[in-house]
Motif scaffolding. Sequence first.
Motif, short mmCIF file in Angstrom:
data_model
loop_
_atom_site.label_atom_id
_atom_site.label_comp_id
_atom_site.label_asym_id
_atom_site.label_seq_id
_atom_site.Cartn_x
_atom_site.Cartn_y
_atom_site.Cartn_z
N THR A 297 0.91 -1.20 0.04
CA THR A 297 0.05 -0.23 0.01
C THR A 297 0.76 1.20 0.15
O THR A 297 1.68 1.40 0.93
N LYS A 298 0.56 2.19 -1.01
CA LYS A 298 1.71 3.42 -1.08
C LYS A 298 0.74 4.46 -0.55
O LYS A 298 -0.24 4.75 -0.60
N LEU A 299 1.61 5.07 0.72
CA LEU A 299 1.02 6.14 1.29
C LEU A 299 1.39 7.52 0.36
O LEU A 299 2.33 7.67 -0.35
N SER A 300 0.57 8.68 0.79
CA SER A 300 0.54 9.82 0.06
C SER A 300 0.16 10.77 1.17
O SER A 300 -0.24 10.50 2.18
N GLU A 301 0.25 12.25 0.75
CA GLU A 301 -0.20 13.13 1.79
C GLU A 301 -1.89 12.93 2.04
O GLU A 301 -2.21 13.48 3.05
N GLU A 302 -2.39 12.59 0.90
CA GLU A 302 -3.88 12.46 0.98
C GLU A 302 -4.38 11.23 1.63
O GLU A 302 -5.11 11.04 2.41
N PHE A 303 -3.42 10.16 1.06
CA PHE A 303 -3.72 8.90 1.87
C PHE A 303 -2.56 8.45 2.98
O PHE A 303 -1.70 7.69 2.56
N ASP A 304 -2.97 8.80 4.12
CA ASP A 304 -1.86 8.55 5.17
C ASP A 304 -1.89 7.11 5.75
O ASP A 304 -2.74 6.15 5.33
N PHE A 305 -1.26 7.00 6.61
CA PHE A 305 -1.19 5.36 7.48
C PHE A 305 -2.40 5.07 7.94
O PHE A 305 -2.87 4.18 7.78
N GLU A 306 -3.18 5.95 8.66
CA GLU A 306 -4.42 5.76 9.07
C GLU A 306 -5.52 5.24 8.19
O GLU A 306 -6.13 4.32 8.40
N ALA A 307 -5.30 5.86 7.05
CA ALA A 307 -6.19 5.55 5.83
C ALA A 307 -5.86 4.34 5.40
O ALA A 307 -6.96 3.28 5.03
N ALA A 308 -4.52 4.04 5.43
CA ALA A 308 -4.32 2.60 4.95
C ALA A 308 -4.66 1.59 6.05
O ALA A 308 -4.93 0.29 5.48
N GLN A 309 -4.74 1.65 7.04
CA GLN A 309 -5.01 0.77 8.24
C GLN A 309 -6.68 0.67 7.89
O GLN A 309 -7.24 -0.38 8.22
N GLU A 310 -7.36 1.63 7.77
CA GLU A 310 -8.76 1.41 7.41
C GLU A 310 -9.16 0.52 6.37
O GLU A 310 -9.96 -0.28 6.44
N ARG A 311 -8.31 0.60 5.26
CA ARG A 311 -8.72 -0.25 3.97
C ARG A 311 -8.37 -1.61 4.55
O ARG A 311 -8.85 -2.42 3.94
N LEU A 312 -7.18 -2.09 5.24
CA LEU A 312 -6.71 -3.37 5.68
C LEU A 312 -7.76 -3.79 6.56
O LEU A 312 -8.43 -3.19 7.46
N PRO A 313 -8.08 -5.20 6.60
CA PRO A 313 -8.84 -6.00 7.63
C PRO A 313 -8.10 -5.92 8.81
O PRO A 313 -6.82 -5.66 9.03
N ASP A 314 -9.16 -6.18 9.75
CA ASP A 314 -8.55 -5.92 11.24
C ASP A 314 -7.36 -6.91 11.25
O ASP A 314 -6.34 -6.76 12.15
N ALA A 315 -7.47 -8.45 10.97
CA ALA A 315 -6.55 -9.38 11.12
C ALA A 315 -5.13 -9.00 10.64
O ALA A 315 -4.06 -9.77 10.66
N ALA A 316 -5.28 -8.37 9.70
CA ALA A 316 -3.75 -8.03 8.85
C ALA A 316 -2.77 -7.32 9.79
O ALA A 316 -3.10 -6.77 10.54
N SER A 317 -1.52 -8.03 9.41
CA SER A 317 -0.37 -7.45 10.42
C SER A 317 0.83 -6.80 9.44
O SER A 317 1.02 -7.24 8.20
N MET A 318 0.96 -5.74 9.87
CA MET A 318 1.99 -4.85 8.95
C MET A 318 3.41 -5.77 9.17
O MET A 318 3.88 -6.15 10.08
N LEU A 319 4.09 -5.77 8.21
CA LEU A 319 5.14 -6.25 8.24
C LEU A 319 6.72 -5.30 8.15
O LEU A 319 7.50 -5.53 8.86
N LEU A 320 6.54 -4.43 7.21
CA LEU A 320 7.63 -3.45 6.91
C LEU A 320 7.27 -2.42 5.86
O LEU A 320 5.90 -2.31 5.53
N LEU A 321 7.86 -1.32 6.04
CA LEU A 321 7.61 -0.20 4.97
C LEU A 321 9.09 0.21 4.16
O LEU A 321 9.93 -0.29 4.78
N VAL A 322 8.75 0.59 3.07
CA VAL A 322 9.79 0.74 2.22
C VAL A 322 9.85 2.11 1.82
O VAL A 322 9.00 2.90 1.19
N ARG A 323 11.13 2.85 2.08
CA ARG A 323 11.14 4.25 1.84
C ARG A 323 11.25 4.33 0.42
O ARG A 323 11.79 3.47 -0.26
N GLU A 324 10.95 5.57 -0.09
CA GLU A 324 11.39 6.10 -1.47
C GLU A 324 12.76 5.65 -1.98
O GLU A 324 13.17 5.57 -3.19
N SER A 325 13.74 5.86 -0.87
CA SER A 325 15.04 5.55 -1.23
C SER A 325 15.52 3.89 -1.13
O SER A 325 16.63 3.70 -1.72
N GLY A 326 14.41 3.22 -0.75
CA GLY A 326 14.58 1.92 -0.66
C GLY A 326 14.86 1.20 0.64
O GLY A 326 15.02 0.00 0.88
#
Length: 617
Positions: free
Chosen positions: A539-568
């Motif tokens: 899930t790619k984050l943006s100014e309009e679509f932040d982390f909270e919005a990403a969490q809302e879209r994911l199911p409750d059972a989903a688990s975050m593993l990692l994030l990848v910065r733009e630099s890699g």
Amino acid sequence: MEQSLVIAMVGILGIGAQWVAWRTGWPAIVLMLAAGFLAGPVLGLFDPEHAFGDLLDPMIAIGVALILFEGGLSLDFRELRHAGDGVWRLVLLGGPIAWVLGAFAAHSIGGLEWPVAILFAGILVVTGPTVVMPLLRQSSVKARPAAILKWEAIVNDPIGALFAVVSYEYFRKVAEAPGSGLIEVVPPLVIAAIIAGLIGYVAAAAIAWAFPRGAIPEYLKVPVLLTSVIVVFVLSNQIEHEAGLVAVTVMGIALANMNITSIRSIHPFKQNIAVLLISGIFILLSASLEFEELAYLNWNFGLFLLALLFLVRPATILLSLLGSSVPWNERLFLAWIAPRGIVLVAISGLFALRLEDIGYDGTALIGLSFAVVVATIVAHGFTIDLVARLLDLKGSKRPGVIIVGSTPWTISLALMMKELKSPVMIVDPSWQRLALARQKGLPFYHGEILNEATEHNLDLTPYAVLVAATENEAYNALVCNEFAYEIGRDTVFQLGDAVDDDDRHALPSSIRGRALFESGFGVEDVNERLARGWVFRKTKLSEEFDFEAAQERLPDAASMLLLVRESGTLRFFTHAARPEPRAGDIIVSFAPPQERSAQDAAAKRERKRNKAAEQGT
């Protein structure tokens, strides 16, 4: 100023400069030069010669010996074979060519008298892994030219020192017996070098015999090794001046190639010793500079630096690699990149004092060596990325993941990392378990990662993160513990819950890797969920679509593993830490299948509406 206070200041300045270099990415050697120069001749905080007196010379000499021993200990011929014939040509042909051309340039252009020019040119053969390796990591050069530069630097460290020893001993004997020719001077030098080499080899063989047989207790192995190096150095110097440098170099190379398992366990300590010595010697030498010595940095020496960069190095590379299999774009790259480092300054400082004893003006060497270091680091450090790009020698700049264990879950993770364009490598000793990785076209290594041979066959440079995910939690912990020093304690991860203090059978956190997932999923947990159709999602984050919005879209059972910065850069969600997501990041999660997700999302929307209704009433 008291000696103890000077020692403390040297430590603070040296290690402080190294830390600033780590935080900023600037060359550590330039920062150490600036720190020592400011503390010494500029501010006059301390004068090493006044503080240590007659002890300064032997302190620097023993420090140089230990640095050369550590460099020799890095020279494993099994790794050298993978660099091809380019390194051997650069050593056997390039070393003497660089010595001869450098001597002519130092004398005819730099204005140094012949003995000083010949000795200085011998030292200039050194490039030095302490400078080359950070530059290669910074620029992400392709594997083959990077390997050639790395191994040229490692091999040429002792070669340059040997050239300096031979030069100095020749001129010392000529000074003691004027009119002596090559016949009177060279054979004794050769015999002394052979005897010193034998002393170093015998010492290495004695250690190789004693360590594995338990003749030395574990807690005494490092002290015995360091003391042995100093004894070998001093003893060889009693036979012939500066023959100790030959002895300790041979000792290090011999130990590196004797397959002693005990040596591997002390690598972290000897690397720490090398950092301390490099920092200390560099601060002492730069603080010892005097403004009179900088008078040698005139326009003649400026021309010599240009000749060194644009004539001596290119001619050395092109002549030594003539007719080799190295492509022309790699030859041109090698012809430009040759930064000098701490060994050049340390050896120059050592022989500057020695030359004065035999009637030659060696005071210029310290200032000149610092000038060469700064000029080459600035010239090559700021252009290596551009030159590599122009010659099509850029590798991947994105940090990669090495995954230990080939399972359906790790294959899914590797496919996601590949989709995100992060380098990935799956390691497993079972050819059968690697079948799925081969089918999916994923990079893999067939072998036991804890085997010493893996160090020589698998290049870990592109990988900034290790994930141990085999079905054996204890083995995963062992792998993480083994690679924690090399990769970093905070970047080795394994599946499994955080340590439960009430569980007597739980593995202690001191030997475990960081636990993947905030919930601490174990191997059985992820395999069971994978069997039920769970998948990795990005899930790619943006100014309009932040982390909270990403969490809302994911199911409750989903688990975050990692994030990848733009630099890699990769940042993992663990039981102990949660990275700070920001716009531009890509979140990778482990989530239920789409149908289940849709149901969860509907339930989540319903709960949100009910909550809003309650708040409205």
